[in-house]
Design a protein around this motif. Structure first.
Motif, PDB file in Angstrom:
ATOM      1  N   SER A  57      20.231  -3.927  -9.474  1.00 38.64           N
ATOM      2  CA  SER A  57      20.499  -3.977  -8.052  1.00 38.64           C
ATOM      3  C   SER A  57      19.486  -3.131  -7.298  1.00 38.64           C
ATOM      4  N   GLN A  58      18.644  -3.805  -6.494  1.00 41.02           N
ATOM      5  CA  GLN A  58      17.664  -3.148  -5.641  1.00 41.02           C
ATOM      6  C   GLN A  58      16.542  -2.446  -6.400  1.00 41.02           C
ATOM      7  N   GLN A  59      16.494  -2.577  -7.739  1.00 39.56           N
ATOM      8  CA  GLN A  59      15.441  -1.883  -8.467  1.00 39.56           C
ATOM      9  C   GLN A  59      14.080  -2.452  -8.094  1.00 39.56           C
ATOM     10  N   LEU A  60      13.144  -1.562  -7.839  1.00 46.15           N
ATOM     11  CA  LEU A  60      11.790  -1.943  -7.456  1.00 46.15           C
ATOM     12  C   LEU A  60      10.827  -1.491  -8.530  1.00 46.15           C
ATOM     13  N   ILE A  61       9.803  -2.304  -8.765  1.00 40.15           N
ATOM     14  CA  ILE A  61       8.820  -2.006  -9.800  1.00 40.15           C
ATOM     15  C   ILE A  61       7.423  -2.208  -9.232  1.00 40.15           C
ATOM     16  N   SER A  62       6.533  -1.287  -9.521  1.00 43.13           N
ATOM     17  CA  SER A  62       5.126  -1.430  -9.166  1.00 43.13           C
ATOM     18  C   SER A  62       4.331  -1.705 -10.433  1.00 43.13           C
ATOM     19  N   ASN A  67      -8.199 -11.613 -18.959  1.00 39.76           N
ATOM     20  CA  ASN A  67      -7.023 -10.746 -18.935  1.00 39.76           C
ATOM     21  C   ASN A  67      -7.413  -9.295 -18.678  1.00 39.76           C
ATOM     22  N   PRO A  68      -6.556  -8.529 -18.007  1.00 40.97           N
ATOM     23  CA  PRO A  68      -6.796  -7.085 -17.875  1.00 40.97           C
ATOM     24  C   PRO A  68      -6.677  -6.414 -19.242  1.00 40.97           C
ATOM     25  N   ASN A  69      -6.936  -5.121 -19.275  1.00 44.77           N
ATOM     26  CA  ASN A  69      -6.788  -4.361 -20.519  1.00 44.77           C
ATOM     27  C   ASN A  69      -5.447  -3.650 -20.611  1.00 44.77           C
ATOM     28  N   TYR A  70      -4.957  -3.150 -19.467  1.00 44.74           N
ATOM     29  CA  TYR A  70      -3.728  -2.361 -19.479  1.00 44.74           C
ATOM     30  C   TYR A  70      -2.857  -2.711 -18.267  1.00 44.74           C
ATOM     31  N   LEU A  71      -1.574  -2.426 -18.399  1.00 46.57           N
ATOM     32  CA  LEU A  71      -0.629  -2.618 -17.298  1.00 46.57           C
ATOM     33  C   LEU A  71       0.229  -1.377 -17.173  1.00 46.57           C
ATOM     34  N   ILE A  72       0.228  -0.794 -15.969  1.00 48.62           N
ATOM     35  CA  ILE A  72       1.065   0.375 -15.682  1.00 48.62           C
ATOM     36  C   ILE A  72       2.290  -0.101 -14.904  1.00 48.62           C
ATOM     37  N   MET A  73       3.465   0.328 -15.326  1.00 51.48           N
ATOM     38  CA  MET A  73       4.700   0.001 -14.619  1.00 51.48           C
ATOM     39  C   MET A  73       5.352   1.289 -14.128  1.00 51.48           C
ATOM     40  N   ASN A  74       5.674   1.330 -12.854  1.00 48.58           N
ATOM     41  CA  ASN A  74       6.467   2.425 -12.279  1.00 48.58           C
ATOM     42  C   ASN A  74       7.760   1.844 -11.728  1.00 48.58           C
ATOM     43  N   PHE A  81      -2.846  -4.473  -7.717  1.00 46.81           N
ATOM     44  CA  PHE A  81      -1.517  -3.892  -7.539  1.00 46.81           C
ATOM     45  C   PHE A  81      -0.511  -4.962  -7.113  1.00 46.81           C
ATOM     46  N   TYR A  82       0.675  -4.888  -7.709  1.00 48.40           N
ATOM     47  CA  TYR A  82       1.722  -5.865  -7.408  1.00 48.40           C
ATOM     48  C   TYR A  82       3.049  -5.128  -7.241  1.00 48.40           C
ATOM     49  N   GLU A  83       3.756  -5.453  -6.175  1.00 48.97           N
ATOM     50  CA  GLU A  83       5.082  -4.888  -5.945  1.00 48.97           C
ATOM     51  C   GLU A  83       6.130  -5.946  -6.275  1.00 48.97           C
ATOM     52  N   LEU A  84       7.129  -5.558  -7.062  1.00 54.11           N
ATOM     53  CA  LEU A  84       8.145  -6.493  -7.510  1.00 54.11           C
ATOM     54  C   LEU A  84       9.545  -5.980  -7.216  1.00 54.11           C
ATOM     55  N   GLU A  85      10.459  -6.921  -7.087  1.00 53.66           N
ATOM     56  CA  GLU A  85      11.873  -6.604  -6.947  1.00 53.66           C
ATOM     57  C   GLU A  85      12.626  -7.273  -8.091  1.00 53.66           C
ATOM     58  N   ARG A  86      13.434  -6.494  -8.800  1.00 54.50           N
ATOM     59  CA  ARG A  86      14.228  -7.061  -9.885  1.00 54.50           C
ATOM     60  C   ARG A  86      15.363  -7.899  -9.301  1.00 54.50           C
ATOM     61  N   THR A  94       6.868  -9.253  -4.343  1.00 53.68           N
ATOM     62  CA  THR A  94       7.062  -9.109  -2.899  1.00 53.68           C
ATOM     63  C   THR A  94       5.757  -8.874  -2.148  1.00 53.68           C
ATOM     64  N   SER A  95       4.748  -8.316  -2.838  1.00 50.67           N
ATOM     65  CA  SER A  95       3.441  -8.128  -2.207  1.00 50.67           C
ATOM     66  C   SER A  95       2.401  -7.856  -3.293  1.00 50.67           C
ATOM     67  N   SER A  96       1.125  -7.993  -2.913  1.00 50.44           N
ATOM     68  CA  SER A  96       0.058  -7.738  -3.875  1.00 50.44           C
ATOM     69  C   SER A  96      -1.176  -7.224  -3.153  1.00 50.44           C
ATOM     70  N   ASN A  97      -1.997  -6.500  -3.889  1.00 50.32           N
ATOM     71  CA  ASN A  97      -3.274  -6.003  -3.377  1.00 50.32           C
ATOM     72  C   ASN A  97      -4.307  -6.243  -4.482  1.00 50.32           C
ATOM     73  N   VAL A  98      -5.005  -7.370  -4.370  1.00 50.53           N
ATOM     74  CA  VAL A  98      -5.948  -7.786  -5.411  1.00 50.53           C
ATOM     75  C   VAL A  98      -7.352  -7.302  -5.041  1.00 50.53           C
TER      76      VAL A  98
END
Length: 260
Positions: A19-24, A77-84, A130-135, A193-197
């Protein structure tokens, strides 16, 4: 014992609540010659994120490595993915207002000299999107979070307004059955929800949604045949229409390197 219980509880909260969890998500492209230095940078950040979790600034932090397959699938493909992970928009806003360099200096006070701190801080960061996501939804967690574990990330483009309902109201029930039979450990559904490529991307255009799957035991051919043979006409039509409501843009395999 108390520390073990606390870690287990945090894992349960992070992976089962949505519920409302956001992930970058930050995808990272790094030169081969800088990879070791980059991983040293993320190791430096791990202590900072550990303190940030204690201070209620973030909920969880993860660094994943993209597993590169031979052939066209992994091209670009990228090399790494960071999730916050953030529990809600208020926590995310609080984190965005932090001077992270000043915060990191306080974390490493007495642990690193000023010169060594600056050396760590200025290690290569790579090129990032950068990508902003909503669960939106997920199954319950049935697994163990540990370094080396692998997940599959699917990037989708929604083709009609029914797509989210197909994922959450139809496909999810099959994922839950797979968890019960041990062939799956986790499934989550996120909206971009948004991106910054800022650099090259491995997809043509930005995905509208992503799913993440963690698989368990391999299903036998007999089990697979039984599944398809037992589908009703309504199930087959729902699968057909559900698949038609989305476009699969890219599939990735990732391995967990670090987490807090």
């Amino acid at each position: 014992m108390k520390k073990t219980i606390s870690i287990a509880l945090m894992m349960l909260i992070t992976w089962t609540s949505f519920s409302q969890q956001l992930i970058s998500h930050s995808s990272v492209r790094i030169a081969d010659t800088d990879r070791q230095a980059y991983l040293e940078l993320e190791d430096f950040w791990s202590l900072v994120h550990q303190q940030a979790i204690k201070d209620g600034l973030i909920q969880r932090w993860m660094v994943w490595e993209f597993l590169q397959n031979d052939g066209e699938d992994s091209k670009g493909n990228p090399n790494y993915l960071i999730m916050n992970f953030y529990k809600d928009s208020l926590q995310k806003l609080k984190a965005s207002n932090i001077d992270w360099k000043d915060y990191a200096k306080k974390v490493y006070k007495g642990k690193l000299s000023k010169s060594k701190f600056e050396k760590k801080w200025n290690l290569p960061t790579g090129k990032r999107n950068f990508y902003e996501l909503e669960r939106l939804d997920n199954t319950y967690w049935h697994g163990e979070l540990k370094t080396g574990m692998e997940i599959s990330l699917f990037a989708f483009k929604a083709l009609n307004e029914d797509y989210e309902d197909y994922e959450m109201k139809f496909f999810k029930k099959w994922h839950e059955k797979n968890i019960l039979d041990g062939s799956r450990k986790w499934w989550e559904f996120n909206k971009v929800t948004s991106s910054n490529v800022n650099t090259e991307s491995s997809t043509e255009g930005t995905p509208t949604h992503t799913t993440i799957d963690m698989y368990g035991r391999e299903r036998s051919q007999e089990e697979i045949d039984k599944f398809w043979n037992n589908l009703t006409f309504e199930d087959r039509m729902m699968i057909k229409n559900g698949i038609a409501s989305r476009e699969l843009m890219k599939t990735y395999r990732l391995k967990l390197l670090m987490f807090m």
